[in-house]
Motif scaffolding. Structure first.
Motif, PDB file in Angstrom:
ATOM      1  N   SER A  94       0.823  -1.213   0.000  1.00 38.07           N
ATOM      2  CA  SER A  94       0.000   0.000   0.000  1.00 38.07           C
ATOM      3  C   SER A  94       0.857   1.264   0.000  1.00 38.07           C
ATOM      4  O   SER A  94       0.353   2.373  -0.184  1.00 38.07           O
ATOM      5  CB  SER A  94      -0.966   0.016   1.198  1.00 38.07           C
ATOM      6  N   TRP A  95       2.181   1.101   0.178  1.00 36.23           N
ATOM      7  CA  TRP A  95       3.084   2.254   0.145  1.00 36.23           C
ATOM      8  C   TRP A  95       3.014   3.008  -1.176  1.00 36.23           C
ATOM      9  O   TRP A  95       3.347   4.193  -1.238  1.00 36.23           O
ATOM     10  CB  TRP A  95       4.524   1.797   0.373  1.00 36.23           C
ATOM     11  N   SER A  96       2.612   2.369  -2.255  1.00 39.17           N
ATOM     12  CA  SER A  96       2.542   3.030  -3.562  1.00 39.17           C
ATOM     13  C   SER A  96       1.116   3.177  -4.066  1.00 39.17           C
ATOM     14  O   SER A  96       0.878   3.341  -5.266  1.00 39.17           O
ATOM     15  CB  SER A  96       3.373   2.248  -4.598  1.00 39.17           C
ATOM     16  N   ASP A  97       0.153   3.151  -3.144  1.00 35.59           N
ATOM     17  CA  ASP A  97      -1.255   3.189  -3.547  1.00 35.59           C
ATOM     18  C   ASP A  97      -1.642   4.528  -4.174  1.00 35.59           C
ATOM     19  O   ASP A  97      -2.557   4.599  -4.984  1.00 35.59           O
ATOM     20  CB  ASP A  97      -2.135   2.893  -2.330  1.00 35.59           C
ATOM     21  N   GLY A  98      -0.985   5.609  -3.774  1.00 38.53           N
ATOM     22  CA  GLY A  98      -1.214   6.893  -4.420  1.00 38.53           C
ATOM     23  C   GLY A  98      -2.456   7.633  -3.980  1.00 38.53           C
ATOM     24  O   GLY A  98      -3.030   8.412  -4.748  1.00 38.53           O
ATOM     25  N   VAL A  99      -2.899   7.423  -2.739  1.00 38.12           N
ATOM     26  CA  VAL A  99      -3.993   8.194  -2.161  1.00 38.12           C
ATOM     27  C   VAL A  99      -3.487   8.864  -0.884  1.00 38.12           C
ATOM     28  O   VAL A  99      -2.474   8.467  -0.311  1.00 38.12           O
ATOM     29  CB  VAL A  99      -5.223   7.306  -1.865  1.00 38.12           C
ATOM     30  N   GLU A 100      -4.219   9.888  -0.440  1.00 41.50           N
ATOM     31  CA  GLU A 100      -3.731  10.707   0.677  1.00 41.50           C
ATOM     32  C   GLU A 100      -3.587   9.927   1.977  1.00 41.50           C
ATOM     33  O   GLU A 100      -2.815  10.316   2.852  1.00 41.50           O
ATOM     34  CB  GLU A 100      -4.672  11.884   0.897  1.00 41.50           C
ATOM     35  N   GLY A 101      -4.324   8.829   2.117  1.00 48.07           N
ATOM     36  CA  GLY A 101      -4.213   8.051   3.334  1.00 48.07           C
ATOM     37  C   GLY A 101      -2.947   7.237   3.418  1.00 48.07           C
ATOM     38  O   GLY A 101      -2.595   6.750   4.493  1.00 48.07           O
TER      39      GLY A 101
END
Length: 545
Positions: A94-101
């Motif tokens: 999820s480190w590269s998910d690209g959302v603000e969370g």
């Protein structure tokens, strides 16, 4: 796609510091993208549009199952920027998910490299900006994850692949739209529908008579469901968001915001003809019908289509649309990313460990309309939730900040996170008690769409579930005053976004995060289950120091 030797050296160094993403037998693919502004006027009004490598829509992210992908983003906008990879599962990452969370945005004049793996995935997807309502200005584009050559596809190879991006379009600048939402206004009606970034009668596709083509169609708009058809041609549905489907013909397809479909179209009409390709708005209430139109030419014919523009289904015929949705089933005999058939995973015989009902609503909070999930309207802190969780920073988010079922609480603003256990098998019910259609997405996951119907969900509805060949996908619609139920194996650790794909609703709070972790949260995840923090991670807010 050229990348400097300095950048490549940096990327490879960062990659080697995350060893679980590296598989010597799998290819490495590199993309170097410059994000900038340009002035375009698709519907006669000049507007600031977000370009990627001077393209609108952005370039194709063309990959193959298990590729190790690096996308180096150079931000030349006047404000921070993030891209999210809609439908790409980001296995263990999820480190590269690209959302603000999960990510701090890339500041103007800076660059950052997303690094992820197309692990055991095939299919058609899209990317788009996730920060500051920038999607209203463009910055979106198509993603393909192709089969490995050793895995046969369950249809004859088409003559060509076309990416077809359809979406509503607003002439108003995205910053003005954002300000109006902040002030409590609603989005106006869209000014039109674009097909591959072009207005009515500007986009062209060329077919050779007798040949069959694959069209990968994605709805990249802000909020409008679109009905897609090609005059005189049948659409043979073959895949949606990473799942091969039972092959069925459709005259038209409803494609909701954020959804992607693959269809085969055979050029079986009279030679040297020209035919309409149409994407028209659905379920828009009192708003005027908006339509995007392109041309399909046989043999390069530049003539005009014969006859009237074909009619789309009745604008508010929800029963037609739901019946179509329920007819889409998973092809159990086909392999996808692996040689074994998709049907080998017996999801219908697994015990459900938890049921979560997410009900959307609208509420006045501080005299401004916000959208809520189980009474909470999501607001972003200045520190990404993923970083706060990793560094044990307090007072950033609230674990268990919403209940598993609606509890009638007074609506509030908050930053809730659903705490969930790795390897649980859960049921999520999206309950829609409003008169407008909803579209939901779960980052990091595909889910099995086992049922949908009108009214309120209760346990008795399970009796009608499809527990054999339900389609697996990442984005699903919920019809007005209706529910949709999905089953999810929680096999991907991380902090993951569950959001409305209606960008207005998401911007105003219809969103929540789920933390999927092992039972012992006092220790970092096993590196076999989740990648280590990247060495190039951007830090901001309370995590900056």
């Amino acid at each position: 796609m050229a990348t400097s030797s300095t950048t490549l050296s940096f990327i490879l160094t960062s990659f080697l510091l995350c060893p679980l993403m590296a598989y010597a037998e799998d290819p490495y693919v590199y993309f170097d993208w410059v994000v900038s502004y340009s002035q375009l006027s698709p519907y006669g009004v000049q507007k600031q549009v977000i370009m990627i490598n001077n393209q609108f829509p952005g370039p194709l992210l063309n990959t193959t199952t298990n590729d190790n992908v690096f996308v180096n983003i150079h931000n030349q906008l006047s404000e921070p920027f993030l891209l999210t990879w809609n439908g790409v599962q980001m296995r263990k990452n999820s480190w590269s998910d690209g959302v603000e969370g999960t990510n701090c945005p890339i500041h103007p004049g800076k660059n950052w490299t997303y690094a992820f793996k197309m692990k055991d995935q095939i299919g058609s997807f899209l990317y788009f900006p996730s920060f500051g309502f920038q999607k209203a200005a463009g910055g979106f584009g198509p993603i393909r994850i192709n089969n490995r050559k050793v895995i046969p596809i369950p249809f004859d190879s088409p003559a060509d692949d076309f990416d077809v991006l359809i979406g509503d379009w607003y002439n108003v600048d995205y910053k003005e739209l954002r300000s109006s939402l902040d002030a409590g206004d609603r989005l106006p009606s869209p000014d039109g529908v674009l097909i591959n970034g072009l207005p009515e009668y500007k986009a062209n596709f060329t077919f050779q008579p007798g040949s069959t083509y694959r069209l990968r169609i994605s709805n990249v708009g802000l909020k409008t469901t679109l009905n897609f058809q090609i005059q005189g041609h049948k659409l043979l549905l073959i895949e949606t968001e990473g799942s091969y489907t039972v092959q069925q013909y459709y005259d038209t397809l409803d494609i909701h915001v954020g959804q992607s479909y693959s269809v085969l179209v055979t050029a079986d009409q009279p030679e040297k003809g020209t035919y309409y390709m149409i994407a028209s708005s659905r379920f828009s209430g009192g708003d005027a019908l908006v339509t995007g139109v392109a041309f399909v030419h046989y043999n390069g014919s530049n003539g005009q289509p014969v006859g009237q523009l074909p009619q789309s289904p009745c604008s508010n015929d929800y029963s037609y649309s739901m019946k179509q949705a329920l007819s889409i089933r998973r092809n159990l005999t086909a392999g996808a990313a692996r040689p074994n058939p998709q049907g080998s995973y017996k999801y219908g015989s697994i015990n459900i460990s938890r049921t979560i009902i997410l009900a959307n609503d609208a509420a006045l909070i501080n005299n401004i309309t916000h959208y809520t999930i189980n009474g909470v309207s999501f607001i972003y802190p200045d520190t990404p939730l993923k970083l706060a969780d990793y560094y044990h920073i307090p007072d950033v988010f609230t674990l268990g900040g919403i209940s598993d079922t609606p509890d009638g609480r007074v609506p509030i603003l908050g930053t809730p996170v659903i705490d969930a256990l790795y390897r649980d098998f859960i049921q999520i019910v999206f309950q829609n008690n409003q008169p407008t259609i909803q579209t939901w997405h779960f980052d990091g996951y595909n889910f099995f769409v086992v049922g949908m119907d009108g009214g309120n969900w209760d346990e008795s509805k399970k009796q009608a579930y499809n527990l054999v060949d339900a389609v697996s996908r990442s984005t699903i619609q919920v019809y007005p005053f209706s529910w949709t139920a999905v089953l999810v194996p929680l096999d991907n650790q991380g902090m993951w976004d569950i959001r409305s794909q209606d960008e207005e609703r998401r911007y105003l709070g219809q969103e929540v995060y789920m933390r999927v972790r092992g039972a012992d949260t006092s220790v970092l995840p096993d590196p076999r289950d989740e990648n280590q923090i990247p060495s190039n991670i951007i830090k901001c807010g309370k995590a900056e120091n």
